[in-house]
Design a protein around this motif. Structure first.
Motif, mmCIF file in Angstrom:
data_model
loop_
_atom_site.group_PDB
_atom_site.id
_atom_site.type_symbol
_atom_site.label_atom_id
_atom_site.label_comp_id
_atom_site.label_asym_id
_atom_site.label_seq_id
_atom_site.Cartn_x
_atom_site.Cartn_y
_atom_site.Cartn_z
ATOM 1 N N ALA B 76 60.398 89.837 -12.708
ATOM 2 C CA ALA B 76 59.682 90.192 -11.283
ATOM 3 C C ALA B 76 60.399 91.405 -10.619
ATOM 4 N N ASP B 77 61.757 91.706 -10.889
ATOM 5 C CA ASP B 77 62.028 92.615 -10.054
ATOM 6 C C ASP B 77 61.762 93.983 -10.708
ATOM 7 N N ASP B 79 58.801 94.395 -12.689
ATOM 8 C CA ASP B 79 57.495 94.518 -12.365
ATOM 9 C C ASP B 79 56.933 95.147 -11.080
ATOM 10 N N ARG B 80 57.854 95.034 -10.206
ATOM 11 C CA ARG B 80 57.679 95.512 -8.699
ATOM 12 C C ARG B 80 57.781 97.061 -8.846
ATOM 13 N N ARG B 86 52.570 96.291 -11.403
ATOM 14 C CA ARG B 86 52.867 96.060 -9.853
ATOM 15 C C ARG B 86 51.901 95.167 -9.244
ATOM 16 N N PRO B 91 54.922 90.084 -8.173
ATOM 17 C CA PRO B 91 55.054 91.331 -7.484
ATOM 18 C C PRO B 91 53.968 91.270 -6.362
#
Lengths: 54, 313
Positions: B76-77, B79-80, B86, B91
Motif C-alpha cells: 500500500a505504501d 502503491d500510493r 495510485r 491508496p
C-alpha cells in the motif's frame, strides 16, 4: 428533510450486499453441483456402517 | 449532516462498494491466471467432469485474487507513490489495509480448502505454495531487495497451468513444468520492457528494478538474453507431448517476432528511445501479451484437436 435520506453511501452498501448475496447463492449452486458429480461418479463409495460390518 | 461530511465519513469508514473488493483481486492478473490454468487443465491427458473443471478454475482464480489482495495490503505504501497504482482501493481510501489483509487471508484459506475438496491435495498444495510465494517470497522479500525481483518472483505467476494440470492428473509432470517454464522465462523481458518506459514510477517508489539499479543499457542486454533463452524453450516445447504442428508453427513465428523486437531494444540507445517516446519498447511490451496468449492458445488448440486425431505429434 427526511431522516431516511437516500445517499450514495446507502446505494453502495445495498449494491455490496446484493453482490455478496449473489456470490453466496452461486456458491451454494456450485457446491450442490460438485456434490452431485462426486456422488454419481463410479469411484464413489460409502463407508460401511457398523451394522453392515456386523 | 451535509453531503460533504457524509463523503468524508465514507472514505474513513471504508464503506466500499462490491467493485472495490473485486478490484482488490487484481482482475487483469486474474484473467491471465484463469486462462493459463484452464490451458493446463485442458492439456492434461486425464479428462475431468466439466463441473469439477469449472470449480477448479474458479478456486484457482480466487486463490490468485487472494494473493493480489494480500500484495495490495503489503504494498500500500508504494502503491500510493506510483502513478500506475495510485487509484487502487487502499491508496484511494475506499478499503482499509486491515480489511484488505483479512479479505485476502480469508479468501486464500477458502480457495485452498475448496480446491482440495473439489480436486486433490497436490493441486491445493501447489495453490497454497503459489500464494505463499507471491506474498511472502516476492512481495515481502524480493520486490524491495533485489533487481532480480521479477526473475525469481515471476515463478508465482507461472504456477497456474501447473495447478490446472495437477487438478486433472493429481501430479506434476514434464509437460506441466514446461508450461511453468514458459511463463517463468517470459516474465522478465515482459516486465523489463515495461520498466524501461515506466522507470520514474519504480524509482520514486524505491523499488530496485533493474532499470533503477543497473541502468537501461544493462536492462536492454538482459531483455535480449532472456528472450533468446525463452525462444529456445518455447520452440523446444513444440516437440513435447503438449506441442504439435500448430503450436510449433505459432511458436516459430512469434519467437522470431519477439527476438526481432528484443534485438531492436538492444540496439537502441536512450537518445533514440526518448526521441520516439519508447515506441519500440511499448510495441515489444504489447507483443509480449499476445505472445503468451497465443502460445497457450496453441497448446489448448492442440489438446482440443486430439479427439479428432489431429492434435499433437
Amino acid at each position: 428533510m427526511s431522516f431516511r435520506v437516500e445517499h450514495d453511501l446507502h446505494k453502495r452498501r445495498f449494491r455490496r450486499n446484493l453482490g455478496l448475496g449473489l456470490v453466496l447463492a452461486a456458491f451454494v449452486v456450485l457446491l450442490f453441483g460438485l456434490t452431485m458429480v462426486k456422488v454419481t461418479t463410479d469411484d464413489f463409495t460409502m463407508q460401511p456402517t457398523s451394522e453392515a460390518r456386523d | 449532516m451535509s453531503d460533504a461530511s457524509l463523503n468524508t465519513v465514507t472514505s474513513q469508514t471504508g464503506e466500499a462498494g462490491f467493485g472495490d473488493y473485486f478490484a482488490l483481486l487484481k482482475p487483469r492478473v486474474m484473467t491471465l491466471v484463469v486462462f493459463t490454468a484452464l490451458v493446463g487443465l485442458l492439456a492434461a491427458p486425464v479428462g475431468v467432469h466439466p463441473v469439477v473443471g469449472f470449480a477448479a478454475i474458479l478456486f484457482i482464480a480466487v486463490g490468485g485474487g487472494a494473493s493480489g489482495a494480500l500484495n495490495m495490503w503489503w504494498d500500500a505504501d508504494i502503491d500510493r507513490v506510483m502513478k500506475r497504482t495510485r487509484s487502487r482501493p487502499i491508496p484511494a481510501g475506499t478499503i482499509s489495509a486491515d480489511e484488505a489483509f483479512a479479505f485476502g487471508i480469508a479468501l486464500a484459506g477458502f480457495a485452498v480448502v475448496m480446491l482440495a475438496l473439489a480436486t486433490n491435495l497436490v493441486a491445493a498444495g501447489l495453490l497454497a505454495f503459489t500464494i505463499f510465494f507471491y506474498v511472502v517470497i516476492y512481495s515481502m522479500w524480493l520486490k524491495r531487495w533485489t533487481p532480480q525481483n521479477i526473475v525469481i518472483g515471476g515463478a508465482a505467476g507461472a504456477f497456474p497451468p501447473m495447478i490446472g494440470w495437477a487438478a486433472a492428473t493429481g501430479s506434476v509432470s514434464v509437460e506441466s513444468v514446461l508450461m511453468f517454464a514458459l511463463i517463468f522465462m517470459w516474465t522478465p523481458p515482459h516486465f523489463w520492457a515495461l520498466a524501461l518506459f515506466m522507470r520514474s514510477d519504480y524509482e520514486n517508489a524505491g523499488v530496485p528494478m533493474l532499470t533503477v539499479t543497473h541502468g537501461r543499457r544493462v536492462t536492454r542486454v538482459h531483455i535480449l538474453i532472456y528472450t533468446i533463452l525463452l525462444a529456445a524453450l518455447a520452440v523446444g516445447t513444440g516437440f513435447t507431448a503438449v506441442g504439435g504442428p500448430v503450436y510449433l508453427a505459432v511458436a516459430v513465428v512469434l519467437n522470431l517476432m519477439f527476438l526481432l523486437g528484443a534485438l531492436r531494444i538492444w540496439r537502441r540507445d536512450e537518445v533514440a528511445a526518448e526521441a520516439d517516446a519508447y515506441a519500440v519498447e511499448k510495441r515489444f511490451f504489447r507483443l509480449s501479451l499476445y505472445y503468451l496468449f497465443l502460445h497457450f492458445g496453441a497448446i489448448a488448440l492442440e489438446a482440443a484437436l486430439v479427439p479428432y486425431g489431429l492434435g499433437g505429434w
